[in-house]
Design a protein around this motif. Structure first.
Motif, PDB file in Angstrom:
ATOM      1  N   ALA A   1      -9.772 -18.186 -24.554  1.00  0.00           N
ATOM      2  CA  ALA A   1      -9.201 -19.515 -24.824  1.00  0.00           C
ATOM      3  C   ALA A   1      -9.089 -20.280 -23.511  1.00  0.00           C
ATOM      4  O   ALA A   1      -7.993 -20.595 -23.048  1.00  0.00           O
ATOM      5  CB  ALA A   1      -7.841 -19.377 -25.499  1.00  0.00           C
ATOM      6  N   PRO A   2     -10.235 -20.587 -22.887  1.00  0.00           N
ATOM      7  CA  PRO A   2     -10.203 -21.148 -21.534  1.00  0.00           C
ATOM      8  C   PRO A   2      -9.458 -22.469 -21.413  1.00  0.00           C
ATOM      9  O   PRO A   2      -8.839 -22.726 -20.384  1.00  0.00           O
ATOM     10  CB  PRO A   2     -11.686 -21.297 -21.171  1.00  0.00           C
ATOM     11  CG  PRO A   2     -12.431 -21.201 -22.456  1.00  0.00           C
ATOM     12  CD  PRO A   2     -11.616 -20.349 -23.353  1.00  0.00           C
ATOM     13  N   GLN A   3      -9.503 -23.312 -22.439  1.00  0.00           N
ATOM     14  CA  GLN A   3      -8.767 -24.574 -22.333  1.00  0.00           C
ATOM     15  C   GLN A   3      -7.263 -24.322 -22.262  1.00  0.00           C
ATOM     16  O   GLN A   3      -6.532 -24.989 -21.519  1.00  0.00           O
ATOM     17  CB  GLN A   3      -9.105 -25.483 -23.516  1.00  0.00           C
ATOM     18  CG  GLN A   3     -10.578 -25.863 -23.623  1.00  0.00           C
ATOM     19  CD  GLN A   3     -11.121 -26.514 -22.349  1.00  0.00           C
ATOM     20  OE1 GLN A   3     -10.423 -27.275 -21.687  1.00  0.00           O
ATOM     21  NE2 GLN A   3     -12.371 -26.228 -22.019  1.00  0.00           N
ATOM     22  N   LYS A   4      -6.787 -23.356 -23.033  1.00  0.00           N
ATOM     23  CA  LYS A   4      -5.378 -22.961 -22.959  1.00  0.00           C
ATOM     24  C   LYS A   4      -5.053 -22.425 -21.572  1.00  0.00           C
ATOM     25  O   LYS A   4      -3.992 -22.738 -20.992  1.00  0.00           O
ATOM     26  CB  LYS A   4      -5.072 -21.911 -24.024  1.00  0.00           C
ATOM     27  CG  LYS A   4      -3.662 -21.350 -23.970  1.00  0.00           C
ATOM     28  CD  LYS A   4      -3.468 -20.247 -25.011  1.00  0.00           C
ATOM     29  CE  LYS A   4      -2.083 -19.615 -24.902  1.00  0.00           C
ATOM     30  NZ  LYS A   4      -1.918 -18.502 -25.885  1.00  0.00           N
ATOM     31  N   ALA A   5      -5.956 -21.614 -21.031  1.00  0.00           N
ATOM     32  CA  ALA A   5      -5.724 -21.034 -19.712  1.00  0.00           C
ATOM     33  C   ALA A   5      -5.705 -22.111 -18.635  1.00  0.00           C
ATOM     34  O   ALA A   5      -4.935 -22.024 -17.671  1.00  0.00           O
ATOM     35  CB  ALA A   5      -6.792 -19.988 -19.408  1.00  0.00           C
TER      36      ALA A   5
ATOM     37  N   PRO B   1      -2.489  -9.925 -17.548  1.00  0.00           N
ATOM     38  CA  PRO B   1      -3.414  -9.658 -18.657  1.00  0.00           C
ATOM     39  C   PRO B   1      -3.519 -10.837 -19.629  1.00  0.00           C
ATOM     40  O   PRO B   1      -4.609 -11.110 -20.141  1.00  0.00           O
ATOM     41  CB  PRO B   1      -2.802  -8.421 -19.332  1.00  0.00           C
ATOM     42  CG  PRO B   1      -2.036  -7.734 -18.243  1.00  0.00           C
ATOM     43  CD  PRO B   1      -1.497  -8.839 -17.389  1.00  0.00           C
ATOM     44  N   ALA B   2      -2.409 -11.526 -19.868  1.00  0.00           N
ATOM     45  CA  ALA B   2      -2.442 -12.667 -20.791  1.00  0.00           C
ATOM     46  C   ALA B   2      -3.327 -13.775 -20.254  1.00  0.00           C
ATOM     47  O   ALA B   2      -4.088 -14.401 -21.013  1.00  0.00           O
ATOM     48  CB  ALA B   2      -1.030 -13.183 -21.036  1.00  0.00           C
ATOM     49  N   LEU B   3      -3.257 -14.026 -18.945  1.00  0.00           N
ATOM     50  CA  LEU B   3      -4.071 -15.084 -18.368  1.00  0.00           C
ATOM     51  C   LEU B   3      -5.542 -14.673 -18.297  1.00  0.00           C
ATOM     52  O   LEU B   3      -6.438 -15.492 -18.549  1.00  0.00           O
ATOM     53  CB  LEU B   3      -3.546 -15.435 -16.983  1.00  0.00           C
ATOM     54  CG  LEU B   3      -4.064 -16.729 -16.339  1.00  0.00           C
ATOM     55  CD1 LEU B   3      -3.968 -17.904 -17.292  1.00  0.00           C
ATOM     56  CD2 LEU B   3      -3.310 -17.011 -15.051  1.00  0.00           C
ATOM     57  N   LEU B   4      -5.796 -13.405 -17.997  1.00  0.00           N
ATOM     58  CA  LEU B   4      -7.184 -12.924 -18.016  1.00  0.00           C
ATOM     59  C   LEU B   4      -7.789 -13.070 -19.411  1.00  0.00           C
ATOM     60  O   LEU B   4      -8.934 -13.514 -19.567  1.00  0.00           O
ATOM     61  CB  LEU B   4      -7.239 -11.456 -17.580  1.00  0.00           C
ATOM     62  CG  LEU B   4      -7.354 -11.157 -16.095  1.00  0.00           C
ATOM     63  CD1 LEU B   4      -7.177  -9.665 -15.847  1.00  0.00           C
ATOM     64  CD2 LEU B   4      -8.685 -11.643 -15.539  1.00  0.00           C
TER      65      LEU B   4
ATOM     66  N   ASN C   1      -8.376 -10.131  -9.400  1.00  0.00           N
ATOM     67  CA  ASN C   1      -7.531  -9.047  -9.896  1.00  0.00           C
ATOM     68  C   ASN C   1      -8.052  -7.671  -9.458  1.00  0.00           C
ATOM     69  O   ASN C   1      -7.260  -6.753  -9.188  1.00  0.00           O
ATOM     70  CB  ASN C   1      -7.464  -9.118 -11.424  1.00  0.00           C
ATOM     71  CG  ASN C   1      -6.416  -8.196 -12.013  1.00  0.00           C
ATOM     72  OD1 ASN C   1      -5.223  -8.387 -11.807  1.00  0.00           O
ATOM     73  ND2 ASN C   1      -6.859  -7.198 -12.762  1.00  0.00           N
ATOM     74  N   ASP C   2      -9.365  -7.529  -9.380  1.00  0.00           N
ATOM     75  CA  ASP C   2      -9.965  -6.228  -9.068  1.00  0.00           C
ATOM     76  C   ASP C   2     -10.028  -5.930  -7.569  1.00  0.00           C
ATOM     77  O   ASP C   2     -10.269  -4.768  -7.179  1.00  0.00           O
ATOM     78  CB  ASP C   2     -11.390  -6.154  -9.634  1.00  0.00           C
ATOM     79  CG  ASP C   2     -11.419  -6.089 -11.157  1.00  0.00           C
ATOM     80  OD1 ASP C   2     -10.350  -5.911 -11.765  1.00  0.00           O
ATOM     81  OD2 ASP C   2     -12.523  -6.244 -11.723  1.00  0.00           O
TER      82      ASP C   2
ATOM     83  N   HIS D   1     -13.165 -16.648 -16.138  1.00  0.00           N
ATOM     84  CA  HIS D   1     -12.808 -15.232 -16.278  1.00  0.00           C
ATOM     85  C   HIS D   1     -13.438 -14.395 -15.165  1.00  0.00           C
ATOM     86  O   HIS D   1     -12.802 -13.475 -14.622  1.00  0.00           O
ATOM     87  CB  HIS D   1     -13.265 -14.709 -17.643  1.00  0.00           C
ATOM     88  CG  HIS D   1     -12.920 -13.276 -17.880  1.00  0.00           C
ATOM     89  ND1 HIS D   1     -13.831 -12.253 -17.697  1.00  0.00           N
ATOM     90  CD2 HIS D   1     -11.759 -12.679 -18.261  1.00  0.00           C
ATOM     91  CE1 HIS D   1     -13.257 -11.107 -17.970  1.00  0.00           C
ATOM     92  NE2 HIS D   1     -12.003 -11.322 -18.312  1.00  0.00           N
ATOM     93  N   THR D   2     -14.669 -14.699 -14.795  1.00  0.00           N
ATOM     94  CA  THR D   2     -15.353 -13.949 -13.737  1.00  0.00           C
ATOM     95  C   THR D   2     -14.576 -14.031 -12.429  1.00  0.00           C
ATOM     96  O   THR D   2     -14.368 -13.019 -11.736  1.00  0.00           O
ATOM     97  CB  THR D   2     -16.781 -14.477 -13.538  1.00  0.00           C
ATOM     98  OG1 THR D   2     -17.522 -14.302 -14.749  1.00  0.00           O
ATOM     99  CG2 THR D   2     -17.491 -13.740 -12.409  1.00  0.00           C
TER     100      THR D   2
END
Length: 268
Positions: A139-143, A130-133, A197-198, A190-191
């Protein structure tokens, strides 16, 4: 090479050789926030050794138009439509990470069209924390930094796919930033992660596969640990399993080992 797939322009790298539909064909499918370039060494070798290569940019990524696939199933339908557009009746499918799930689902939906199935850096379920999602969305740069820390077995791997003087983690981060920026309408990071994940159809899909299967895994992979392939391997008792000394980014960390495993699998 550009093709019209489902009414949109789709780009596939051919390894520097003209496409000839009479030759055997290998389709290379990238993972989340990547593009065709992650297969540069492997795709060029096959293209120069008697194969057609289609190393795709998924829809909505970089040089391919259209809507980024929100599910593994939608992406698998794109791959099959790509084969139609290229006039290819049967092909080997090689997928990394998200791409491995796409290849698996495509092989299940059209088993008569897939000659070989290579699952590179795969897992099932391919759960995303969940944290990475959340970071991928907000915060995509962090991810991106998080994913690269998890995807490489060391901060400074020895010179590999790009040669001396290159930094694999830095190059991977730059690629991911470029892919993210290539689509200003949809967050492809994210997509893609949500699609992984789904996805709940892996076991049902593997039961329908009728071609030889390769699991090509990184021994130090923290994103998709080798142990996370058990559910799929149990349903493919004749599958070949090759583990190379690398993390999740095994095509760049261990390019020769990955190439040799694919060569031995596809050419045998």
């Amino acid at each position: 090479m550009e093709l019209q797939v489902n009414g949109h322009r789709a780009y596939a790298y051919t390894g520097g050789k003209p496409f000839d539909a009479t030759k055997p064909t290998a389709v290379f499918i990238h993972g989340v926030l990547n593009d065709h370039s992650v297969w540069i060494l492997q795709s060029r070798w096959f293209a120069h050794h008697g194969w057609n290569v289609l190393a795709v940019d998924l829809p909505g990524h970089c040089r391919s138009d259209g809507t980024p696939p929100a599910t593994v199933e939608a992406a698998a339908e794109f791959v099959l439509a790509l084969l139609d557009a290229a006039g290819v009746a049967r092909a080997a499918l090689v997928g990394h990470s998200f791409g491995s799930l796409i290849a698996l689902e495509a092989a299940a939906r059209a088993p008569e069209r897939v000659t070989h199935l290579a699952l590179v850096g795969t897992a099932y379920p391919m759960a995303v924390s969940p944290a990475l999602l959340d970071s991928a969305l907000n915060a995509p740069q962090k991810a991106i930094d998080m994913v690269n820390a998890f995807s490489h077995s060391m901060l400074a791997p020895p010179p590999s796919s790009l040669g001396p003087g290159t930094w694999l983690m830095g190059g991977s981060r730059a690629l991911m930033r470029r892919v993210l920026a290539s689509n200003t309408a949809v967050n492809v990071f994210h997509t893609g992660f949500k699609a992984c994940n789904d996805y709940a159809g892996g076991e049902a899909a593997m039961a329908k596969v009728r071609c030889p299967v390769l699991f090509l895994l990184g021994s130090a992979d923290q994103m998709t640990p080798p142990r996370a392939t058990k559910a799929l391997r149990d349903l493919a008792p004749g599958a070949r399993v090759v583990t190379v000394k690398a993390g999740h980014a095994l095509m760049s960390e261990a390019p020769d080992a990955v190439l040799f495993a694919l060569r031995d699998f596809l050419v045998s």
